[in-house]
Design a protein around this motif. Structure first.
Motif: not given
Length: 369
Positions: A132, A175, A185, A217, A219, A229, A262
């Motif tokens: 990722h 991630f 992550g 989560s 990101l 996230g 994101y």
């Protein structure tokens, strides 16, 4: 020439301070095209090189596959190919090395490096793995399937290391990684809940959740260790968050129920998507903790587009993602900041109005005049 009095200057300065309008930065939109069907951009480096994936069959109005990873560079979208099946590139460092996954014909996804026009599996990884994030030191993070579950990994200096899990859990997914080698992550904590984590090179730290929500989560992470996230309840609302200085803050929406972040730049600008009051999902940017609809910040190059989500932002403020173009096709886009200094007259009216939307509209009228 008539001069402004000290009193007026004071009033205007106060107005500008009270209304630090983020719309002072506008963007131009560049369609990135497609290999053949739909396309989505997922990562961008500080040189403006973009990676993602695109259909390689005629499937223009949606992303349905089969698809290949792409590199967009100097106005051209290049096919990064596969290991015989499909592929997608998730992120790219400033050296132009991208990571993601590729599949063999009929095989499972395998964490891969995309460089020099080829896809290469990462040493020690096979089917059921996904890369990722990559930093400029070439450190790569992602996750892989094991005999007992899924675990986050760090690939550094040719060595593959599992990052483990949070106390009480067994599963983890990584991630993103920053230039200091910090990884973020999500990991489960008790078999029913999952929390965002930060791995500091030694151990995994639980970042908690947005107050009142059960899951989270992470990101993306910048070099200042600001993390973004989403946090959610099972079957309930999902909210974009910023984790900074030990606290996780709900970034809010554009009037709707849900949002997700994101990416984050080193300047602290955050991109993702948010629901509007009417229930539509639109690409969003957060500045100073406030969400803005990105489409409202684009010049006429974005006419007819609907921006669905923004997936990454670089340190020059360039943003990538995907939206629906004027012909109704799913397409990757690149937003580039426009350097703009309003004329004195426009600045005065903009300050007095004190409203970002009105300021943008006024500047656009000036350009059109």
């Amino acid at each position: 020439m008539r001069r402004l009095t000290p009193f007026v200057l004071t009033v205007l300065a106060s107005a500008l301070w009270a209304y630090p309008c983020p719309a002072a930065i506008e963007y131009s939109l560049t369609p990135l095209g497609t290999l053949r069907g739909g396309s989505e951009a997922l990562g961008i480096n500080n040189h403006g090189q973009v990676v993602g994936y695109s259909d390689v069959v005629d499937n223009p109005d949606q992303l349905g596959g089969p698809y290949h990873a792409f590199l967009y560079d100097n106005g051209v979208m290049l096919d990064l190919f596969t290991l015989g099946g499909q592929s997608a590139a998730q992120s790219i460092n400033d050296m132009g090395v991208a990571v993601g996954y590729a599949t063999y014909a009929g095989g499972a996804q395998t964490a891969s490096i995309f460089a020099n026009g080829t896809a290469t599996p990462i040493d020690g990884l096979s089917g059921g793995s996904f890369a990722h994030g990559i930093n400029n030191a070439g450190q790569i993070t992602g996750y892989r399937s094991t005999g007992t579950g899924v675990v986050a990994f760090l690939y550094s200096g040719g060595v593959l290391s599992d990052l483990g899990a949070l106390p009480g859990g067994t599963t983890s997914y990584a991630f993103a990684i920053n230039e200091n080698g910090k990884v973020v992550g999500v990991a489960d904590i008790d078999g029913s809940s999952s929390h965002a984590f930060l791995y500091d090179g030694t151990m995994m730290h639980d970042l908690g959740t947005v107050p009142g929500l059960a899951h989270s989560s992470a990101l993306a992470i910048n070099d200042n260790e600001q993390v973004v996230g989403s946090s959610a309840n099972s079957g309930g609302p999902q909210r974009a968050f910023l984790y900074d200085n030990g606290a996780m803050v709900d970034l809010g929406t554009l009037g709707g129920a849900n949002s997700l972040a994101y990416g984050i730049s080193n300047a602290g600008e955050i991109v993702g998507w948010a629901d509007t009051a009417g229930g539509s999902q639109v690409a969003a940017i957060w500045r100073g903790g406030t969400a803005y609809d990105l489409h409202g910040l684009i010049d006429s190059s974005g006419d007819g587009w609907g921006l669905v989500r923004a997936t990454a932002i670089n340190d020059n403020g360039q943003i990538v993602g995907y939206g629906i173009d004027p012909d109704g096709n799913s397409r990757a886009f690149l937003l580039t900041p426009i350097a703009e200094v309003p004329e004195p007259g426009a600045l005065v009216i903009w300050a007095v109005l004190g409203a970002c939307g009105a300021g943008v509209a006024w500047r656009r009228r000036l350009r059109a005049a």
